[in-house]
Design a protein around this motif. Structure first.
Motif, PDB file in Angstrom:
ATOM      1  N   GLN A 221       6.289  -5.715  -1.634  1.00 11.88           N
ATOM      2  CA  GLN A 221       7.042  -4.462  -1.669  1.00 11.88           C
ATOM      3  C   GLN A 221       7.280  -3.896  -0.270  1.00 11.88           C
ATOM      4  O   GLN A 221       6.411  -3.929   0.595  1.00 11.88           O
ATOM      5  N   VAL A 222       8.476  -3.353  -0.104  1.00 15.49           N
ATOM      6  CA  VAL A 222       8.869  -2.770   1.174  1.00 15.49           C
ATOM      7  C   VAL A 222       8.574  -1.277   1.213  1.00 15.49           C
ATOM      8  O   VAL A 222       8.084  -0.751   2.210  1.00 15.49           O
ATOM      9  N   LEU A 223       8.856  -0.562   0.135  1.00 15.38           N
ATOM     10  CA  LEU A 223       8.751   0.898   0.160  1.00 15.38           C
ATOM     11  C   LEU A 223       7.425   1.434  -0.371  1.00 15.38           C
ATOM     12  O   LEU A 223       6.803   2.284   0.265  1.00 15.38           O
ATOM     13  N   SER A 224       6.987   0.992  -1.535  1.00 14.78           N
ATOM     14  CA  SER A 224       5.728   1.490  -2.086  1.00 14.78           C
ATOM     15  C   SER A 224       4.594   1.159  -1.118  1.00 14.78           C
ATOM     16  O   SER A 224       4.362  -0.006  -0.785  1.00 14.78           O
ATOM     17  N   ASN A 225       3.857   2.190  -0.664  1.00 15.52           N
ATOM     18  CA  ASN A 225       2.913   1.970   0.447  1.00 15.52           C
ATOM     19  C   ASN A 225       1.554   2.649   0.275  1.00 15.52           C
ATOM     20  O   ASN A 225       0.842   2.863   1.251  1.00 15.52           O
ATOM     21  N   LYS A 226       1.170   2.953  -0.974  1.00 17.29           N
ATOM     22  CA  LYS A 226      -0.101   3.650  -1.186  1.00 17.29           C
ATOM     23  C   LYS A 226      -1.097   2.868  -2.048  1.00 17.29           C
ATOM     24  O   LYS A 226      -2.241   3.306  -2.216  1.00 17.29           O
ATOM     25  N   HIS A 227      -0.698   1.710  -2.579  1.00 20.54           N
ATOM     26  CA  HIS A 227      -1.534   1.040  -3.573  1.00 20.54           C
ATOM     27  C   HIS A 227      -2.677   0.216  -2.984  1.00 20.54           C
ATOM     28  O   HIS A 227      -3.620  -0.128  -3.689  1.00 20.54           O
ATOM     29  N   GLY A 228      -2.616  -0.125  -1.704  1.00 12.07           N
ATOM     30  CA  GLY A 228      -3.734  -0.801  -1.071  1.00 12.07           C
ATOM     31  C   GLY A 228      -3.755  -2.309  -1.223  1.00 12.07           C
ATOM     32  O   GLY A 228      -4.730  -2.948  -0.800  1.00 12.07           O
ATOM     33  N   TYR A 229      -2.711  -2.884  -1.803  1.00  9.19           N
ATOM     34  CA  TYR A 229      -2.603  -4.336  -1.869  1.00  9.19           C
ATOM     35  C   TYR A 229      -1.666  -4.802  -0.753  1.00  9.19           C
ATOM     36  O   TYR A 229      -1.401  -4.074   0.197  1.00  9.19           O
ATOM     37  N   GLU A 230      -1.159  -6.012  -0.845  1.00 11.59           N
ATOM     38  CA  GLU A 230      -0.240  -6.483   0.177  1.00 11.59           C
ATOM     39  C   GLU A 230       1.086  -5.734   0.071  1.00 11.59           C
ATOM     40  O   GLU A 230       1.609  -5.534  -1.029  1.00 11.59           O
ATOM     41  N   MET A 231       1.631  -5.348   1.218  1.00 13.36           N
ATOM     42  CA  MET A 231       2.860  -4.545   1.272  1.00 13.36           C
ATOM     43  C   MET A 231       3.298  -4.435   2.726  1.00 13.36           C
ATOM     44  O   MET A 231       2.524  -4.658   3.650  1.00 13.36           O
ATOM     45  N   TRP A 232       4.559  -4.080   2.918  1.00 13.49           N
ATOM     46  CA  TRP A 232       5.048  -3.835   4.272  1.00 13.49           C
ATOM     47  C   TRP A 232       4.289  -2.677   4.913  1.00 13.49           C
ATOM     48  O   TRP A 232       4.109  -2.632   6.127  1.00 13.49           O
ATOM     49  N   GLY A 233       3.826  -1.731   4.105  1.00 14.98           N
ATOM     50  CA  GLY A 233       3.120  -0.571   4.621  1.00 14.98           C
ATOM     51  C   GLY A 233       1.839  -0.893   5.358  1.00 14.98           C
ATOM     52  O   GLY A 233       1.295  -0.037   6.067  1.00 14.98           O
ATOM     53  N   ASN A 234       1.333  -2.135   5.220  1.00 16.23           N
ATOM     54  CA  ASN A 234       0.158  -2.532   5.996  1.00 16.23           C
ATOM     55  C   ASN A 234       0.488  -2.760   7.463  1.00 16.23           C
ATOM     56  O   ASN A 234      -0.411  -2.905   8.294  1.00 16.23           O
ATOM     57  N   PHE A 235       1.784  -2.793   7.783  1.00 12.99           N
ATOM     58  CA  PHE A 235       2.269  -2.913   9.152  1.00 12.99           C
ATOM     59  C   PHE A 235       3.278  -1.787   9.399  1.00 12.99           C
ATOM     60  O   PHE A 235       4.490  -2.029   9.419  1.00 12.99           O
ATOM     61  N   PRO A 236       2.815  -0.551   9.539  1.00 16.47           N
ATOM     62  CA  PRO A 236       3.735   0.599   9.595  1.00 16.47           C
ATOM     63  C   PRO A 236       4.761   0.500  10.713  1.00 16.47           C
ATOM     64  O   PRO A 236       5.902   0.974  10.555  1.00 16.47           O
ATOM     65  N   HIS A 237       4.408  -0.099  11.837  1.00 19.11           N
ATOM     66  CA  HIS A 237       5.363  -0.259  12.933  1.00 19.11           C
ATOM     67  C   HIS A 237       6.480  -1.235  12.559  1.00 19.11           C
ATOM     68  O   HIS A 237       7.607  -1.107  13.033  1.00 19.11           O
ATOM     69  N   GLU A 238       6.160  -2.207  11.690  1.00 16.98           N
ATOM     70  CA  GLU A 238       7.180  -3.151  11.237  1.00 16.98           C
ATOM     71  C   GLU A 238       8.148  -2.480  10.267  1.00 16.98           C
ATOM     72  O   GLU A 238       9.336  -2.808  10.242  1.00 16.98           O
ATOM     73  N   VAL A 239       7.635  -1.542   9.472  1.00 12.40           N
ATOM     74  CA  VAL A 239       8.511  -0.776   8.581  1.00 12.40           C
ATOM     75  C   VAL A 239       9.510   0.033   9.400  1.00 12.40           C
ATOM     76  O   VAL A 239      10.717   0.035   9.127  1.00 12.40           O
ATOM     77  N   ASP A 240       9.017   0.728  10.423  1.00 13.73           N
ATOM     78  CA  ASP A 240       9.907   1.504  11.294  1.00 13.73           C
ATOM     79  C   ASP A 240      10.930   0.598  11.973  1.00 13.73           C
ATOM     80  O   ASP A 240      12.110   0.949  12.094  1.00 13.73           O
ATOM     81  N   LYS A 241      10.493  -0.558  12.409  1.00  9.34           N
ATOM     82  CA  LYS A 241      11.394  -1.511  13.061  1.00  9.34           C
ATOM     83  C   LYS A 241      12.484  -1.967  12.104  1.00  9.34           C
ATOM     84  O   LYS A 241      13.663  -2.080  12.482  1.00  9.34           O
ATOM     85  N   LEU A 242      12.116  -2.215  10.865  1.00  5.10           N
ATOM     86  CA  LEU A 242      13.075  -2.634   9.856  1.00  5.10           C
ATOM     87  C   LEU A 242      14.102  -1.549   9.578  1.00  5.10           C
ATOM     88  O   LEU A 242      15.316  -1.814   9.539  1.00  5.10           O
ATOM     89  N   PHE A 243      13.632  -0.315   9.392  1.00  3.73           N
ATOM     90  CA  PHE A 243      14.553   0.786   9.113  1.00  3.73           C
ATOM     91  C   PHE A 243      15.487   1.038  10.293  1.00  3.73           C
ATOM     92  O   PHE A 243      16.686   1.301  10.110  1.00  3.73           O
ATOM     93  N   ASN A 244      14.957   0.958  11.510  1.00  5.76           N
ATOM     94  CA  ASN A 244      15.798   1.136  12.698  1.00  5.76           C
ATOM     95  C   ASN A 244      16.857   0.052  12.789  1.00  5.76           C
ATOM     96  O   ASN A 244      18.015   0.315  13.148  1.00  5.76           O
ATOM     97  N   LEU A 245      16.477  -1.171  12.444  1.00  3.76           N
ATOM     98  CA  LEU A 245      17.427  -2.280  12.481  1.00  3.76           C
ATOM     99  C   LEU A 245      18.539  -2.097  11.460  1.00  3.76           C
ATOM    100  O   LEU A 245      19.718  -2.338  11.764  1.00  3.76           O
ATOM    101  N   ILE A 246      18.179  -1.676  10.274  1.00  2.00           N
ATOM    102  CA  ILE A 246      19.198  -1.451   9.239  1.00  2.00           C
ATOM    103  C   ILE A 246      20.190  -0.393   9.701  1.00  2.00           C
ATOM    104  O   ILE A 246      21.408  -0.538   9.527  1.00  2.00           O
TER     105      ILE A 246
END
Length: 342
Positions: A221-246
């Protein structure tokens, strides 16, 4: 027909059929491209949804990861597990009528929650490409990582599908020992999800895209970031990078498709400066789901969580720019639907 022959072959034929040419990506459609997708398909459990997928006549089927369950890695077991998947009657029918593409996740990667440290990733990558009938001399086989893209074009416009590899280059995760969650986000700037080369590639894919819709497939998952399993949210800087790129790429109609979670849900975010909402359509799982799910926080959720087995339908109308997102269950029952005009 060649795909059907591959599917019917013995275990030893699985690798032999992989040298054949991949099915052409020149899918013929008029105004609407229909994409069906799903994840978490255990080859030992009967998939009751293939006949329902077929009823919807998709132009493209996208495997969203965990396309087989074959971890811990054993080469011959993985060959057999893929072969079991290919032998299913309804799946063989789908191969005859529909272009099939996809990404992998941990259980078909060969290591549960695995990333860059997995020592057999090069071998499992070749078996992944065998499953998708990628030619032996394909440039994709010579490059590290399973990321790629396809563009589907008609007189009404085009759709680009970008397939990400969230395993091959992914840095170690941070275990959460202070709560019931499995992982906690890495320190900001610590680690990578896609790796440097894949990031460069993704940047060019979005900057150069002329497509009316850009569908990005991520196994997690890209957006859901509170469940504590594998997710983009485990790399918050990568999420920001992705949104900036889009945003800076000015790519049109970006939609995420994801899996992994054994639940299905819609998530939505409005990114500053983008001008349209971005959805993460999670569809999981095909053969087994989290039926005991009783709630978790997702600040981006739209609608409700679907906890029964299902697959996703994405209907992209290039004339009206309307997108219909549907979760479909056994018996071709519509479980939840969302519409958006871009």
């Amino acid at each position: 027909m060649l795909r059907l022959i591959c599917a019917l072959g013995a275990l030893t034929l699985l690798s032999g059929c992989s040298s054949a040419k991949q099915k052409s990506s020149k899918v013929k459609f008029d105004k609407e491209l229909v994409i069906a997708f799903g994840s978490c398909d255990n080859q030992k459990i009967e998939n009751l949804l293939w006949d329902d997928v077929l009823k919807n006549n998709p132009d493209v089927w996208i495997w969203g990861g965990d396309n087989i369950y074959s971890d811990p890695y054993n080469k011959y077991k993985m060959i057999g597990d893929y072969d079991t998947q290919l032998r299913g009657d309804d799946y063989r029918e789908l191969m005859k009528s529909t272009e099939i593409i996809g990404v992998w996740d941990d259980h078909d990667y060969g290591l549960n929650d695995g990333g860059v440290e997995f020592e057999h990733k090069k071998e499992s990558e070749q078996l992944f490409y065998d499953f998708f009938n990628e030619p032996k001399n394909s440039a994709l086989r010579k490059r590290e990582g399973t990321y790629s893209s396809r563009t589907y074009t008609s007189n009404a416009g085009s759709v680009k599908i970008i397939l990400l590899d969230t395993r091959y280059f992914r840095s170690p995760l941070t275990k959460d020992f202070g709560s019931s969650k499995r992982y906690m986000p890495n320190a900001y700037g610590d680690g990578t999800l896609l790796g440097a080369e894949q990031w460069k590639w993704l940047e060019q894919e979005l900057i150069s895209s002329k497509a009316d819709f850009n569908v990005i497939v991520s196994s997690i998952q890209v957006l859901s970031n509170k469940h504590g399993y594998e997710m983009w949210g485990n790399f918050p800087h990568e999420v920001d990078k992705l949104f900036n790129l889009i945003t800076t790429s000015r790519a049109k109609g970006v939609i995420f498709l994801s899996g992994d979670r054994h639940i299905s849900e819609f998530s939505k975010i409005n990114i500053n400066g983008l001008g349209y909402p971005v959805y993460d359509f999670t569809s999981s799982g095909l053969t087994h789901s989290y039926e005991k799910f009783n709630g978790e926080e997702n600040p981006f959720r739209e609608g409700k969580v679907i906890k029964q087995r299902s697959f996703g339908l994405l209907k992209l109308n290039l004339e009206t720019r309307k997108v219909k997102m549907q979760m479909v269950g056994d018996g071709n029952i519509l479980l939840q639907e969302l519409d958006q005009v871009y």
